[in-house]
Design a protein around this motif. Sequence first.
Motif, PDB file in Angstrom:
ATOM      1  N   LYS A  65       0.837  -1.203   0.000  1.00  0.00           N
ATOM      2  CA  LYS A  65       0.000   0.000   0.000  1.00  0.00           C
ATOM      3  C   LYS A  65       0.872   1.254   0.000  1.00  0.00           C
ATOM      4  O   LYS A  65       0.645   2.195  -0.786  1.00  0.00           O
ATOM      5  N   LEU A  66       1.867   1.281   0.867  1.00  0.00           N
ATOM      6  CA  LEU A  66       2.756   2.432   0.954  1.00  0.00           C
ATOM      7  C   LEU A  66       3.539   2.623  -0.347  1.00  0.00           C
ATOM      8  O   LEU A  66       3.755   3.755  -0.799  1.00  0.00           O
ATOM      9  N   LYS A  67       3.964   1.526  -0.956  1.00  0.00           N
ATOM     10  CA  LYS A  67       4.731   1.613  -2.199  1.00  0.00           C
ATOM     11  C   LYS A  67       3.882   2.134  -3.355  1.00  0.00           C
ATOM     12  O   LYS A  67       4.357   2.908  -4.185  1.00  0.00           O
ATOM     13  N   VAL A  68       2.631   1.679  -3.420  1.00  0.00           N
ATOM     14  CA  VAL A  68       1.735   2.164  -4.467  1.00  0.00           C
ATOM     15  C   VAL A  68       1.515   3.671  -4.309  1.00  0.00           C
ATOM     16  O   VAL A  68       1.592   4.436  -5.275  1.00  0.00           O
ATOM     17  N   GLU A  69       1.229   4.093  -3.090  1.00  0.00           N
ATOM     18  CA  GLU A  69       1.028   5.518  -2.826  1.00  0.00           C
ATOM     19  C   GLU A  69       2.297   6.313  -3.135  1.00  0.00           C
ATOM     20  O   GLU A  69       2.232   7.429  -3.668  1.00  0.00           O
ATOM     21  N   GLN A  70       3.442   5.719  -2.818  1.00  0.00           N
ATOM     22  CA  GLN A  70       4.713   6.381  -3.104  1.00  0.00           C
ATOM     23  C   GLN A  70       4.905   6.574  -4.605  1.00  0.00           C
ATOM     24  O   GLN A  70       5.320   7.642  -5.060  1.00  0.00           O
ATOM     25  N   GLY A  71       4.608   5.535  -5.383  1.00  0.00           N
ATOM     26  CA  GLY A  71       4.761   5.634  -6.826  1.00  0.00           C
ATOM     27  C   GLY A  71       3.897   6.723  -7.429  1.00  0.00           C
ATOM     28  O   GLY A  71       4.344   7.479  -8.308  1.00  0.00           O
ATOM     29  N   ILE A  72       2.668   6.824  -6.951  1.00  0.00           N
ATOM     30  CA  ILE A  72       1.757   7.861  -7.442  1.00  0.00           C
ATOM     31  C   ILE A  72       2.282   9.251  -7.107  1.00  0.00           C
ATOM     32  O   ILE A  72       2.304  10.157  -7.957  1.00  0.00           O
ATOM     33  N   LYS A  73       2.725   9.428  -5.876  1.00  0.00           N
ATOM     34  CA  LYS A  73       3.205  10.738  -5.437  1.00  0.00           C
ATOM     35  C   LYS A  73       4.476  11.144  -6.164  1.00  0.00           C
ATOM     36  O   LYS A  73       4.630  12.306  -6.578  1.00  0.00           O
ATOM     37  N   LEU A  74       5.395  10.204  -6.335  1.00  0.00           N
ATOM     38  CA  LEU A  74       6.647  10.537  -7.021  1.00  0.00           C
ATOM     39  C   LEU A  74       6.396  10.902  -8.486  1.00  0.00           C
ATOM     40  O   LEU A  74       7.090  11.760  -9.045  1.00  0.00           O
ATOM     41  N   LYS A  75       5.405  10.272  -9.093  1.00  0.00           N
ATOM     42  CA  LYS A  75       5.049  10.610 -10.468  1.00  0.00           C
ATOM     43  C   LYS A  75       4.515  12.039 -10.533  1.00  0.00           C
ATOM     44  O   LYS A  75       4.839  12.796 -11.461  1.00  0.00           O
ATOM     45  N   GLN A  76       3.727  12.413  -9.540  1.00  0.00           N
ATOM     46  CA  GLN A  76       3.202  13.771  -9.478  1.00  0.00           C
ATOM     47  C   GLN A  76       4.334  14.783  -9.279  1.00  0.00           C
ATOM     48  O   GLN A  76       4.361  15.842  -9.924  1.00  0.00           O
ATOM     49  N   ILE A  77       5.272  14.444  -8.429  1.00  0.00           N
ATOM     50  CA  ILE A  77       6.386  15.354  -8.156  1.00  0.00           C
ATOM     51  C   ILE A  77       7.268  15.517  -9.387  1.00  0.00           C
ATOM     52  O   ILE A  77       7.747  16.615  -9.698  1.00  0.00           O
ATOM     53  N   SER A  78       7.482  14.425 -10.113  1.00  0.00           N
ATOM     54  CA  SER A  78       8.334  14.478 -11.300  1.00  0.00           C
ATOM     55  C   SER A  78       7.763  15.388 -12.379  1.00  0.00           C
ATOM     56  O   SER A  78       8.496  15.865 -13.252  1.00  0.00           O
ATOM     57  N   ALA A  79       6.462  15.629 -12.320  1.00  0.00           N
ATOM     58  CA  ALA A  79       5.820  16.478 -13.320  1.00  0.00           C
ATOM     59  C   ALA A  79       5.954  17.966 -13.009  1.00  0.00           C
ATOM     60  O   ALA A  79       5.586  18.813 -13.826  1.00  0.00           O
ATOM     61  N   ILE A  80       6.484  18.298 -11.844  1.00  0.00           N
ATOM     62  CA  ILE A  80       6.660  19.699 -11.464  1.00  0.00           C
ATOM     63  C   ILE A  80       7.844  20.278 -12.230  1.00  0.00           C
ATOM     64  O   ILE A  80       8.944  19.702 -12.218  1.00  0.00           O
ATOM     65  N   ASN A  81       7.663  21.412 -12.862  1.00  0.00           N
ATOM     66  CA  ASN A  81       8.723  22.006 -13.692  1.00  0.00           C
ATOM     67  C   ASN A  81       9.706  22.848 -12.887  1.00  0.00           C
ATOM     68  O   ASN A  81      10.907  22.824 -13.159  1.00  0.00           O
ATOM     69  N   ASP A  82       9.199  23.586 -11.946  1.00  0.00           N
ATOM     70  CA  ASP A  82      10.062  24.458 -11.145  1.00  0.00           C
ATOM     71  C   ASP A  82      10.957  23.603 -10.242  1.00  0.00           C
ATOM     72  O   ASP A  82      10.470  22.854  -9.388  1.00  0.00           O
ATOM     73  N   LYS A  83      12.275  23.703 -10.422  1.00  0.00           N
ATOM     74  CA  LYS A  83      13.208  22.835  -9.695  1.00  0.00           C
ATOM     75  C   LYS A  83      13.165  23.064  -8.190  1.00  0.00           C
ATOM     76  O   LYS A  83      13.241  22.110  -7.407  1.00  0.00           O
ATOM     77  N   LYS A  84      13.045  24.318  -7.759  1.00  0.00           N
ATOM     78  CA  LYS A  84      12.997  24.603  -6.326  1.00  0.00           C
ATOM     79  C   LYS A  84      11.724  24.052  -5.702  1.00  0.00           C
ATOM     80  O   LYS A  84      11.748  23.472  -4.615  1.00  0.00           O
ATOM     81  N   VAL A  85      10.622  24.233  -6.412  1.00  0.00           N
ATOM     82  CA  VAL A  85       9.351  23.708  -5.919  1.00  0.00           C
ATOM     83  C   VAL A  85       9.386  22.188  -5.885  1.00  0.00           C
ATOM     84  O   VAL A  85       8.921  21.547  -4.940  1.00  0.00           O
ATOM     85  N   LYS A  86       9.955  21.599  -6.937  1.00  0.00           N
ATOM     86  CA  LYS A  86      10.057  20.139  -7.004  1.00  0.00           C
ATOM     87  C   LYS A  86      10.883  19.602  -5.832  1.00  0.00           C
ATOM     88  O   LYS A  86      10.488  18.629  -5.174  1.00  0.00           O
ATOM     89  N   TYR A  87      12.020  20.233  -5.579  1.00  0.00           N
ATOM     90  CA  TYR A  87      12.894  19.779  -4.487  1.00  0.00           C
ATOM     91  C   TYR A  87      12.182  19.880  -3.149  1.00  0.00           C
ATOM     92  O   TYR A  87      12.207  18.941  -2.340  1.00  0.00           O
ATOM     93  N   GLN A  88      11.540  21.011  -2.872  1.00  0.00           N
ATOM     94  CA  GLN A  88      10.868  21.200  -1.590  1.00  0.00           C
ATOM     95  C   GLN A  88       9.688  20.251  -1.439  1.00  0.00           C
ATOM     96  O   GLN A  88       9.456  19.696  -0.358  1.00  0.00           O
ATOM     97  N   THR A  89       8.954  20.033  -2.534  1.00  0.00           N
ATOM     98  CA  THR A  89       7.822  19.107  -2.495  1.00  0.00           C
ATOM     99  C   THR A  89       8.300  17.691  -2.191  1.00  0.00           C
ATOM    100  O   THR A  89       7.694  16.965  -1.401  1.00  0.00           O
ATOM    101  N   TYR A  90       9.405  17.305  -2.837  1.00  0.00           N
ATOM    102  CA  TYR A  90       9.954  15.975  -2.593  1.00  0.00           C
ATOM    103  C   TYR A  90      10.459  15.846  -1.160  1.00  0.00           C
ATOM    104  O   TYR A  90      10.243  14.824  -0.501  1.00  0.00           O
TER     105      TYR A  90
END
Length: 244
Positions: free
Chosen positions: A39-64
């Motif tokens: 369950k945790l891994k599935v949720e992790q995969g979804i979230k990381l995919k969302q984060i990877s779509a962020i264009n702003d590098k600073k925002v992406k880093y902080q979100t991650y």
Amino acid sequence: MKKFQTYYRRNLPHYQPADYSFFVTFRLTNSLPLHIIKKLKVEQGIKLKQISAINDKKVKYQTYKDYQINYFEEFDSWLDKYKASPKWLGIKEAADIVKEAIHYRDEKDYELIVYTVMPNHVHIVFTPIVVRIADSLIEKKENILKDNPPLPYEIDGFGRNSVSTYIVTKILQDLKKFTAVNCNKLLNRSGSFWQHESYDHVVRDEKELKRIVEYVLNNPVKAGLCEKWEDWKYSYCNFKFLST
């Protein structure tokens, strides 16, 4: 800062630079059921995919960075509340073995900052004493990275590729092996004692260190095992490493 940077991959990627402190969590075998892990891994995969779509590098880093904190706290929360988990470290003699083993390695393998021994897992923050461990690894002629040669680096004159890149991993292997053997003997059991994979995180600054120390010390309080962290016999902090 020493010119030492290491990276290796097992089941998870681990980045282990020198002159940093590390926040490590390791848990008893079968302390979480497979369906929770999935369950945790599935949720992790979804979230990381969302984060990877962020264009702003600073925002992406902080979100991650924020996500890493949330993911770990959810994982740790499951450890605290999963009732079917083995609680071998809730036995005084077993917890004493782990506690004494952690302190024994202080100022030998690492500078110990903080730890908490919970009934089914351990949190610890330490700074590896790189040169001393490096000496030991060289003497044993370990060559762990045959298929994945380490990155070029220098450390106190040892020279390029002269030291194994598994500094933190070596510490954990020795600590977990010693405590597993002795706890199994105490409990009159055999087989795996610790879950194979551990969680390790580089502590990158003083602010993060203070947050992690507070989290580690208050884990027993959050889990309902005591009212204040000072009451928990299996917690320790060397406050000299924290600036006022």
